[in-house]
Scaffold this motif. Structure first.
Motif, mmCIF file in Angstrom:
data_model
loop_
_atom_site.group_PDB
_atom_site.id
_atom_site.type_symbol
_atom_site.label_atom_id
_atom_site.label_comp_id
_atom_site.label_asym_id
_atom_site.label_seq_id
_atom_site.Cartn_x
_atom_site.Cartn_y
_atom_site.Cartn_z
ATOM 1 N N GLU A 131 34.809 36.581 47.198
ATOM 2 C CA GLU A 131 34.720 35.969 45.869
ATOM 3 C C GLU A 131 35.403 36.832 44.814
ATOM 4 O O GLU A 131 36.048 36.316 43.888
ATOM 5 C CB GLU A 131 33.266 35.733 45.507
ATOM 6 C CG GLU A 131 33.071 34.974 44.200
ATOM 7 C CD GLU A 131 31.620 34.641 43.925
ATOM 8 O OE1 GLU A 131 31.366 33.870 42.973
ATOM 9 O OE2 GLU A 131 30.744 35.151 44.648
ATOM 10 N N GLN A 145 34.666 28.629 42.211
ATOM 11 C CA GLN A 145 33.763 27.527 41.876
ATOM 12 C C GLN A 145 34.199 26.254 42.589
ATOM 13 O O GLN A 145 33.359 25.487 43.087
ATOM 14 C CB GLN A 145 33.737 27.309 40.366
ATOM 15 C CG GLN A 145 32.765 26.228 39.921
ATOM 16 C CD GLN A 145 32.703 26.106 38.404
ATOM 17 O OE1 GLN A 145 33.349 26.859 37.691
ATOM 18 N NE2 GLN A 145 31.917 25.165 37.931
ATOM 19 N N ARG A 154 33.141 26.419 46.197
ATOM 20 C CA ARG A 154 31.698 26.173 46.331
ATOM 21 C C ARG A 154 31.396 24.687 46.213
ATOM 22 O O ARG A 154 30.553 24.149 46.941
ATOM 23 C CB ARG A 154 30.924 26.952 45.264
ATOM 24 C CG ARG A 154 30.855 28.447 45.524
ATOM 25 C CD ARG A 154 29.816 29.117 44.641
ATOM 26 N NE ARG A 154 30.136 29.000 43.223
ATOM 27 C CZ ARG A 154 30.893 29.857 42.549
ATOM 28 N NH1 ARG A 154 31.431 30.895 43.177
ATOM 29 N NH2 ARG A 154 31.124 29.692 41.260
#
Length: 460
Positions: A221, A230, A233
């Motif tokens: 990350e 993001q 995810r």
């Protein structure tokens, strides 16, 4: 270089040992009550009872019984440990197609216990296990090649990818580490992060590797722009049910589960079992502690194990998914039924949805599905398990997929996906052809004590 190689070997050995520990009690093909009794006796350390229950099964040629006999001999329960004799029993079990026995033989050959140390022989057994769909077999083949054994290290990523596709969280983690460091494969932090998320979501990483997975996730990350992390995810969660929301303090969430093995395994939905401070089943009006063993968020399935095993389990329908128009029953504990213990049955048929009207992985049914039904069995006319109830049409998740124009539709995880989930966990289930038809009252009697309410209590 030597230090890194030794570290890899120690990591592989630790994962192998953890994986072997997880195989205990998790294997296919044994539906006989005597075997369940033998396994329970083994787990509580009662070797004399385990041996007594195994003898008639060994005479009948049961591969699962031969595997457990091998475990008894290898661990020395009921006598002196004898890895050579264990290998004899493992070979008998493996000849009958028992995958845990194949993996156990590979481990013995890797360590040279009771058999000559031989990477080649270990590889042969791992390949046989992999040919039967064993994610662990594929994973260990990849690890051995990473270590320069059984073939070039350049072959490792291909085996690891196959293991990931078969459901191995450990393989996803190791492959992610390769992408993060640029070893063997081109460096790709985004792919490393995606694989780390997949490993975490699988819930199938060896217990000793949790810190390693956390380190991989954080390191990958850090290499990515926040927006890209993001986005990854979000993609990792696409097509999956919404993350379960823990019940507020002092409150609880209910659902349904059903017993799938006589060693205490219960199947339900992932969204029922996740996010709980304490999870309990209600059996004969009394709470029984349940432990989350593994889950698949994409399929919305979770496997639990009860502290006290029921005496019966449901039988699964032979064959694969049901065609549209097949009569089915949905069983569960909607609303206050979880508190009262009153099982509710609804009937309907499987149905076909237009393309794009729902999740292609789901099976649509016209049987009424109410809040609290989630995780209950979908049954054919003979009371055989044909799927797992997942959602009703008017939940937010289903409205998003289907829209408001499709009425009276529930969704279930189809039989093929359910069997694959259980097979990957090596769960002993019973199957039988549907050669009978039960009415609602007979079916309700059949389900008593094996379709059970589940209670998710708030985290403290």
């Amino acid at each position: 270089m030597t230090g890194r190689s030794n570290s890899r070997r120690r990591g592989r050995a630790a994962i192998c040992r953890a994986a072997l520990a997880m195989w205990l009690g998790l294997f296919p093909g044994a539906a006989l009550a005597d075997f369940d009794d033998a396994l329970r006796a083994y787990e509580r350390g009662d070797a004399a009872t385990a041996l007594r229950e195994l003898r008639p099964l060994l005479k009948s040629g049961s591969p699962a019984a031969a595997w457990l006999m091998g475990r008894l001999r290898e661990t020395g329960r009921g006598g002196t440990g004898d890895a050579a004799e264990a290998a004899v029993w493992y070979r008998k079990a493996a000849a009958g197609g028992n995958v845990p026995a194949m993996l156990a033989l590979a481990e013995l050959h890797l360590r040279g216990r009771g058999v000559p140390q031989s990477d080649a022989r270990a590889g042969e057994w791992l390949k046989k296990a992999a040919a039967k769909g064993s994610a662990q077999g594929l994973f260990l083949l990849g690890l051995l090649r990473l270590d320069g054994r059984l073939g070039p290290a350049s072959d490792a990523p291909a085996y690891l990818r196959r293991a990931v596709a078969a459901g191995s969280g450990d393989a996803a983690m190791v492959l992610g580490e390769l992408y993060l460091t640029g070893r063997i494969v081109a460096q790709n932090p985004a792919e490393a992060y995606r694989l780390a998320l997949a490993a975490a979501a699988s819930g199938r990483v060896a217990p000793g590797a949790a810190a390693r997975l956390t380190a991989l996730t954080r390191a990958a990350e850090k290499e990515l722009p926040p927006a890209q992390a993001q986005s990854l995810r979000a993609k990792a969660g696409s097509g999956k049910p919404p993350a379960p929301v823990p019940p507020p303090a002092g409150k609880l969430r209910t659902g349904t589960g059903f017993v799938v093995s006589r060693v205490g395994h219960v199947l339900t939905n992932a969204h029922v079992a996740q996010g709980c401070g304490r999870l309990e089943a209600v059996i004969d009006g009394r709470p029984v502690a349940a432990t989350l063993v593994r889950f698949d968020a994409g399929l919305d399935l979770a496997l639990l194990r009860l502290a006290v095993a029921p005496s019966r389990a449901l039988t699964f329908r032979e064959g694969s998914d049901l065609p549209p128009g097949t009569p089915v029953f949905a069983a569960g504990y909607p609303g206050d039924a979880a508190r009262t213990g009153q099982l509710r049955l609804t009937s309907g048929r499987t149905r076909e949805l237009a393309a794009g009207a729902g999740n292609a992985k789901d099976m649509a049914v016209s049987a009424e599905v109410l809040p609290g039904n989630s995780g209950g069995p979908l049954l054919d006319a003979g009371g055989r398990v044909a799927g797992v109830v997942r959602a009703r049409r008017d939940t937010a998740a289903v409205r998003e997929q289907v829209g408001a124009g499709v009425a009276d539709v529930g969704f279930a995880v189809p039989l093929g996906a359910v069997k694959a989930f259980l097979a990957q966990g090596q769960i002993p289930i019973a199957t039988a052809p549907t050669s009978r038809t039960l009415d609602a009252s007979a079916l309700e009697r059949e389900l008593s004590g094996v379709v059970i309410p589940l209670v998710c209590r708030a985290q403290r």
